[in-house]
Design a protein around this motif. Sequence first.
Motif, short mmCIF file in Angstrom:
data_model
loop_
_atom_site.label_atom_id
_atom_site.label_comp_id
_atom_site.label_asym_id
_atom_site.label_seq_id
_atom_site.Cartn_x
_atom_site.Cartn_y
_atom_site.Cartn_z
N PRO A 116 38.98 17.95 70.65
CA PRO A 116 38.93 19.25 69.96
C PRO A 116 39.70 20.33 70.73
O PRO A 116 39.77 20.30 71.96
N LEU A 117 40.23 21.28 69.99
CA LEU A 117 41.02 22.35 70.62
C LEU A 117 40.23 23.08 71.69
O LEU A 117 40.79 23.50 72.71
N ALA A 118 38.93 23.23 71.48
CA ALA A 118 38.11 23.99 72.43
C ALA A 118 38.09 23.37 73.81
O ALA A 118 37.78 24.05 74.79
N ASP A 124 41.80 28.97 72.51
CA ASP A 124 40.59 29.31 71.77
C ASP A 124 40.69 28.59 70.43
O ASP A 124 41.45 28.98 69.55
N GLY A 125 39.92 27.52 70.26
CA GLY A 125 40.10 26.62 69.13
C GLY A 125 40.04 27.28 67.78
O GLY A 125 40.96 27.15 66.96
N ALA A 126 38.98 28.02 67.48
CA ALA A 126 38.81 28.62 66.16
C ALA A 126 39.90 29.65 65.88
O ALA A 126 40.48 29.69 64.78
N ALA A 127 40.20 30.48 66.87
CA ALA A 127 41.23 31.51 66.68
C ALA A 127 42.60 30.87 66.50
O ALA A 127 43.40 31.32 65.67
N ALA A 128 42.88 29.82 67.29
CA ALA A 128 44.17 29.15 67.18
C ALA A 128 44.37 28.55 65.80
O ALA A 128 45.45 28.67 65.19
N GLU A 129 43.33 27.92 65.27
CA GLU A 129 43.44 27.33 63.93
C GLU A 129 43.71 28.40 62.88
O GLU A 129 44.57 28.23 62.01
#
Length: 269
Positions: A116-118, A124-129
Motif C-alpha cells: 500500500p502507498l501508506a 501520503d497514500g490517500a492524498a497521493a491517490e
Amino acid sequence: MPDGTPKGILDPRAMARRFALRRHPPPPALAPFVEYLWVVEWDLGGAPAQVQRVLPYPHAHLVFESGASALHGIVRGPFDKVLAGSGRAVGVRFRAGGQRPWWTGAAASLTGRIVPLAELSGIDGAAAERQVLGAADDAGVIGAVHALLAPAAAMARPDPRAALAQQALDAAAAQHGPGSVAMLAAAVGLPERGLQRLFRDQVGVPPKWVVQRYRLQEAAALLAGPACPDLAGLAQRLGFFDQAHLTRAFTALVGRSPLAYWKGQMAGA
C-alpha cells in the motif's frame, strides 16, 4: 499486433475494444528511476465485465487506482485484470532498482507483493491517490506524479548497479534477444553467477525467468500476426529446445497453445 501495443498484452485486438492505453516519458527529474508513465482508461458501458490478461515485464510498478493504489512487485505468472463499468488507472513503471528511493531492500523482497502507498517512504497514500486520479488530463497526471515523487528522487543517487541491471533487461528485451542466461551474461560482460546476484538485488527475478518471459512475449506478439506460424522454426529462433518445449511454456503462461492462440487472434481480426 496493432502498432504501439506492448508485447505483454494478450489478445491485442480485443484490448483495443476494452480500454485505451497511453504511455508518456517521465519528467527529467524522475528519468534515472522511471522508465515511463502509463494511463489506462476504460468504459464498457452496459457490457459485462471483461478480463484482460497481461504477461508482466520484469519491472515494479507504482499504480494509482481508486481504493487500490499500491506499489506492485513483479508478478511471476500472468496477471488478469477485471475491467467493469468505467474507470482510469495510472502507473509508473520503474527502471531496474528504480523504486529504491521509496522502497528499500533487495528487489527480490518485493517480488509477488503489493505494498500500500501508506507504507512507502515520503508518500501520503490517500492524498497521493486523490491528486493523481483527480488530474483532468494526462499532462495533469504527469505533473501530479512529478510533484509526488520528485522530492525523494532529488535526494537519491542513481545506483550504477541498477543501471547495469537495466542494461541487461534492455538486452534481454531486444528483438531476437538472447535465448539463454549464458548469452545474456555475455551481452553485459558478467559471469553468470554475478548476473544472478545482480538480478536478485536490482530486478527481483532470476535471469532465466527474464530471458524466457521476453521470448514468450515475443512469441505472443508474432502469433498475433496474420502469417500461419512455423512453430518449430519459432521455437528454434527464440531459444527453446524444440517445438514441444515452446508449446508447454507458452500454454502454461498464456492458457492456450501457440496454435490455439494464433487461431483466436485470427478469429477476432
